[in-house]
Design an enzyme around this catalytic site. Structure first.
Site, PDB file in Angstrom:
ATOM      1  N   ARG A  47       0.881  -1.346   0.011  1.00 30.72           N
ATOM      2  CA  ARG A  47      -0.101   0.034  -0.132  1.00 30.72           C
ATOM      3  C   ARG A  47       1.131   1.273   0.107  1.00 30.72           C
ATOM      4  NH1 ARG A  47      -4.606   2.773  -0.795  1.00 30.72           N
ATOM      5  NH2 ARG A  47      -4.680   4.581   0.754  1.00 30.72           N
ATOM      6  N   ILE A  48       0.766   2.233  -1.108  1.00 37.02           N
ATOM      7  CA  ILE A  48       1.464   3.620  -0.906  1.00 37.02           C
ATOM      8  C   ILE A  48       0.569   4.527  -0.450  1.00 37.02           C
ATOM      9  CG2 ILE A  48       2.693   5.211  -2.350  1.00 37.02           C
ATOM     10  CD1 ILE A  48       3.096   2.721  -4.476  1.00 37.02           C
ATOM     11  N   HIS A  49       0.768   4.807   0.926  1.00 38.52           N
ATOM     12  CA  HIS A  49      -0.429   5.571   1.482  1.00 38.52           C
ATOM     13  C   HIS A  49       0.216   7.172   1.599  1.00 38.52           C
ATOM     14  CE1 HIS A  49      -4.051   6.319   3.987  1.00 38.52           C
ATOM     15  NE2 HIS A  49      -3.051   6.825   4.969  1.00 38.52           N
ATOM     16  N   SER A  50      -0.595   7.747   0.965  1.00 37.12           N
ATOM     17  CA  SER A  50      -0.263   9.369   1.184  1.00 37.12           C
ATOM     18  C   SER A  50      -0.698   9.916   2.430  1.00 37.12           C
ATOM     19  CB  SER A  50      -1.003  10.078  -0.110  1.00 37.12           C
ATOM     20  OG  SER A  50      -0.476   9.537  -1.186  1.00 37.12           O
ATOM     21  N   CYS A  63     -12.601  12.398   4.847  1.00 35.78           N
ATOM     22  CA  CYS A  63     -11.955  11.473   3.943  1.00 35.78           C
ATOM     23  C   CYS A  63     -12.042  10.268   4.253  1.00 35.78           C
ATOM     24  CB  CYS A  63     -10.558  11.986   3.593  1.00 35.78           C
ATOM     25  SG  CYS A  63      -9.412  11.802   5.275  1.00 35.78           S
ATOM     26  N   GLU A  89       1.588  15.432   2.215  1.00 34.29           N
ATOM     27  CA  GLU A  89       0.256  16.030   2.786  1.00 34.29           C
ATOM     28  C   GLU A  89      -0.635  16.718   1.701  1.00 34.29           C
ATOM     29  OE1 GLU A  89      -2.573  16.130   5.053  1.00 34.29           O
ATOM     30  OE2 GLU A  89      -0.905  15.614   6.209  1.00 34.29           O
ATOM     31  N   GLY A  90      -1.773  16.263   1.725  1.00 34.68           N
ATOM     32  CA  GLY A  90      -2.676  16.988   0.891  1.00 34.68           C
ATOM     33  C   GLY A  90      -2.434  16.805  -0.573  1.00 34.68           C
ATOM     34  N   ASP A 123      -3.192  17.154  -8.467  1.00 34.35           N
ATOM     35  CA  ASP A 123      -2.577  16.114  -7.891  1.00 34.35           C
ATOM     36  C   ASP A 123      -1.047  16.490  -7.953  1.00 34.35           C
ATOM     37  OD1 ASP A 123      -1.052  13.843  -6.500  1.00 34.35           O
ATOM     38  OD2 ASP A 123      -2.763  12.555  -7.075  1.00 34.35           O
ATOM     39  N   ARG A 125       1.547  15.088  -6.230  1.00 34.12           N
ATOM     40  CA  ARG A 125       2.515  14.376  -5.773  1.00 34.12           C
ATOM     41  C   ARG A 125       3.768  13.742  -6.400  1.00 34.12           C
ATOM     42  NH1 ARG A 125      -2.089  10.388  -3.143  1.00 34.12           N
ATOM     43  NH2 ARG A 125      -3.011  10.869  -5.010  1.00 34.12           N
TER      44      ARG A 125
END
Length: 191
Positions: A47-50, A63, A89-90, A123, A125
């Site tokens: 899992r790539i969790h932001s 969310c 973040e965000g 986005d 990221r």
């Protein structure tokens, strides 16, 4: 790319026992949270969790981030794998701007419109540290836990084989229905 990394340490949690390693890229520090059997797995669950401070830490209902993180940690502690805690973040606009985006959302904008009004992209990221972590941990194929088609594309473009995609579906509530609908309808998330 200049990345500094920590040694690996044990991390017992309410989700299970993990091993943890930190990576610092510029002013952001990211985590690799590995199951105890991670190194034995040919194709670990990943899992790539932001990062979402308001969701992950404060339990925001705007969310589904905390629910997805808990789901992944519980699953990976049992099945084996890795959570990359991607600290952007965000969608990489930062906490201050995320709170400003929340204010715009309170006034009727959706998550994308709020980011754009603040001068950011849908986005922003940067996943270069994820590539570094995959290389550092010698990951060649995975079972990816995600709803985000852009993460699937990114991982595939790295040459990592995705053996299987596992949805990260959690319950909706009255506060996050609009947010999730925007992610599905405008960002292509598979919800």
């Amino acid at each position: 790319m200049n990345i500094i990394q920590s040694n690996i340490a044990n991390l017992p949690t309410k989700h299970g026992k993990f091993r943890i390693k930190a990576y610092k890229q510029d002013n952001q520090e990211h985590l690799a949270i590995m199951s105890e059997n991670f190194e034995e797995l040919e194709s670990p669950y990943v899992r790539i969790h932001s990062e979402c401070l308001t969701g992950d830490t404060l339990g925001s209902l705007k969310c589904d981030c905390q629910n997805q993180l808990n789901l992944a940690l519980d699953f990976i502690s049992k099945q084996g794998g890795l959570v990359i805690y991607h600290r952007q973040e965000g969608r990489n606009i930062g906490l201050l701007n995320k709170v400003n985006a929340y204010c715009l959302q309170d006034q009727g904008r959706n998550t994308i419109e709020a980011n754009i009004e603040l001068g950011f992209g849908e986005d922003d990221r940067d996943y270069s540290v994820v590539k570094y972590i995959f290389n550092d941990l010698d990951i060649k194929k995975i079972k990816l836990i995600t709803n985000n088609p852009k993460k699937i594309d990114y991982v595939e473009n790295l040459g990592i084989e995705i053996v299987k995609r596992i949805p990260a579906i959690t319950k909706t509530n009255i506060y996050n229905e609009h947010y999730l609908k925007t992610k599905k309808d405008q960002m292509g998330h598979m919800l």
